[in-house]
Enzyme design. Structure first.
Site, PDB file in Angstrom:
ATOM      1  CB  THR A  91       3.995   4.126  -5.149  1.00 41.64           C
ATOM      2  OG1 THR A  91       4.425   4.364  -3.805  1.00 41.64           O
ATOM      3  CG2 THR A  91       4.506   5.267  -6.029  1.00 41.64           C
ATOM      4  CB  VAL A 134      -0.923   0.026   1.236  1.00 42.03           C
ATOM      5  CG1 VAL A 134      -1.845   1.248   1.193  1.00 42.03           C
ATOM      6  CG2 VAL A 134      -1.730  -1.261   1.342  1.00 42.03           C
ATOM      7  CB  CYS A 135       0.997   4.225   0.488  1.00 41.11           C
ATOM      8  SG  CYS A 135       1.385   5.990   0.472  1.00 41.11           S
ATOM      9  CB  THR A 136       5.862   4.877   0.007  1.00 43.46           C
ATOM     10  OG1 THR A 136       5.645   4.917   1.416  1.00 43.46           O
ATOM     11  CG2 THR A 136       5.462   6.200  -0.609  1.00 43.46           C
ATOM     12  N   GLY A 137       4.744   1.508   0.351  1.00 45.18           N
ATOM     13  CA  GLY A 137       5.183   0.144   0.608  1.00 45.18           C
ATOM     14  C   GLY A 137       5.728  -0.513  -0.648  1.00 45.18           C
TER      15      GLY A 137
END
Length: 237
Positions: free
Chosen positions: A138, A118-121
Site C-alpha cells: 500500500t 492501488v495505493c490504499t485501495g
C-alpha cells in the site's frame, strides 16, 4: 497447431462463440485518488476484448479526493455482479472504508479472475477480508493501517499473491496494470502496451520511496499527508 480458422467468425468456425470479453470493474467512491484509477485504466482499456467499466454505488459522477476531478460511473455496484477483474484505488481520506464497496468486494471476489488494488485501495481489500494473513503493499504512510486490518505489509512496488495483486502508492498502479496485462495476455502484449504509452520513467530525483528519501523528508511528507487526510476536499463547484 492453431490455424487462421481458429480466429474466424462464429458463422465460419462451426458455430463457436467469439471469446467472452474480459470485464474490468474500476471502482469509484467519493474521495478516490484519480491517478490510482486512471493509470491502470490507460493501460487496460484499449486492449481488444477488454470491457472497462467505471462502477460506483450509483451511476453518475464521482468526485476525487482533491474535490476537483470527477469520473462518471457507468454502472452501479448492484449492476456489476460478476466482473472478471476488479481494480480499486485508494484515497487520502482517513475515514472508514465505504461499507457498500467493502460488501461488494466480499460478494464478487470469490468469482473474479483477478482482484487488484492501488495505493490504499488495499485497505479496502483488507477490510473485506481478502488479505487476511497475506503479504500486500500500500502507500508507505498507511502501512500500519494495512497491518492493523490483518495483512502483512511489504515495501514492494507490486505484490502478487494468488489472484490478488496489490500496488504501492499512486504511480505504482501503472506497474500493477502492466503486471496484470502480462498475466492476462502474456508478456509481449504487456511490453507492447508499455511502449505504446511510452512508460519509461526517469524521475528527476531518487526520493520515490521511504527507504531512499532522507528521514527528515519522510517525516515531513508523512505529516503533510496526515494533515491532508484529515481535511475535507476542496469544493468541486
Amino acid at each position: 497447431m492453431p490455424s487462421a480458422d481458429d480466429h474466424a467468425p462464429a458463422a465460419a468456425n462451426g458455430g463457436q462463440q467469439p471469446p467472452k470479453p474480459v470485464t474490468i470493474a474500476f471502482v469509484l467512491y467519493p474521495g478516490f485518488t484519480a491517478l490510482d484509477i486512471i493509470g491502470p485504466f490507460e493501460v487496460l482499456a484499449f486492449v481488444p476484448g477488454h470491457e472497462a467499466v467505471f462502477v460506483a454505488a450509483e451511476p453518475g459522477p464521482v468526485t476525487d479526493d482533491t474535490g476537483r476531478c470527477q469520473l462518471i460511473a457507468a454502472a452501479s455496484l448492484d449492476q456489476m455482479t460478476a466482473p472478471d477483474v476488479v481494480v480499486i484505488g485508494g484515497t487520502l481520506s482517513t475515514k472508514e472504508p465505504d461499507q457498500a464497496v467493502v460488501q461488494w468486494l466480499r460478494r464478487v471476489h470469490p468469482a473474479t479472475t483477478w482482484t487488484t488494488s492501488v495505493c490504499t485501495g488495499s485497505i479496502y481489500l483488507a477490510a473485506a477480508g481478502i488479505l487476511d494473513g497475506q503479504d500486500a503493499t500500500t502507500h508507505w504512510a498507511w502501512a500500519g493501517e494495512l497491518e492493523r486490518r490483518g495483512a502483512r505489509y511489504t515495501e514492494q512496488r507490486v505484490v502478487e499473491r494468488g489472484k490478488v495483486i496489490t500496488a504501492a502508492g499512486v504511480s505504482a498502479g501503472i506497474d500493477m496494470a502492466l503486471t496484470l496485462l502480462a498475466r492476462l495476455h502474456g508478456p509481449q502484449i504487456a511490453q507492447g502496451l508499455q511502449l505504446a504509452i511510452e512508460y519509461d520513467p526517469e524521475p528527476p530525483f531518487d526520493t520515490g520511496s521511504p527507504s531512499k528519501a532522507p528521514a527528515e523528508m519522510v517525516e515531513f511528507v508523512r505529516s503533510q499527508l496526515t494533515t491532508l487526510a484529515a481535511s475535507e476536499p476542496a469544493s468541486s463547484g
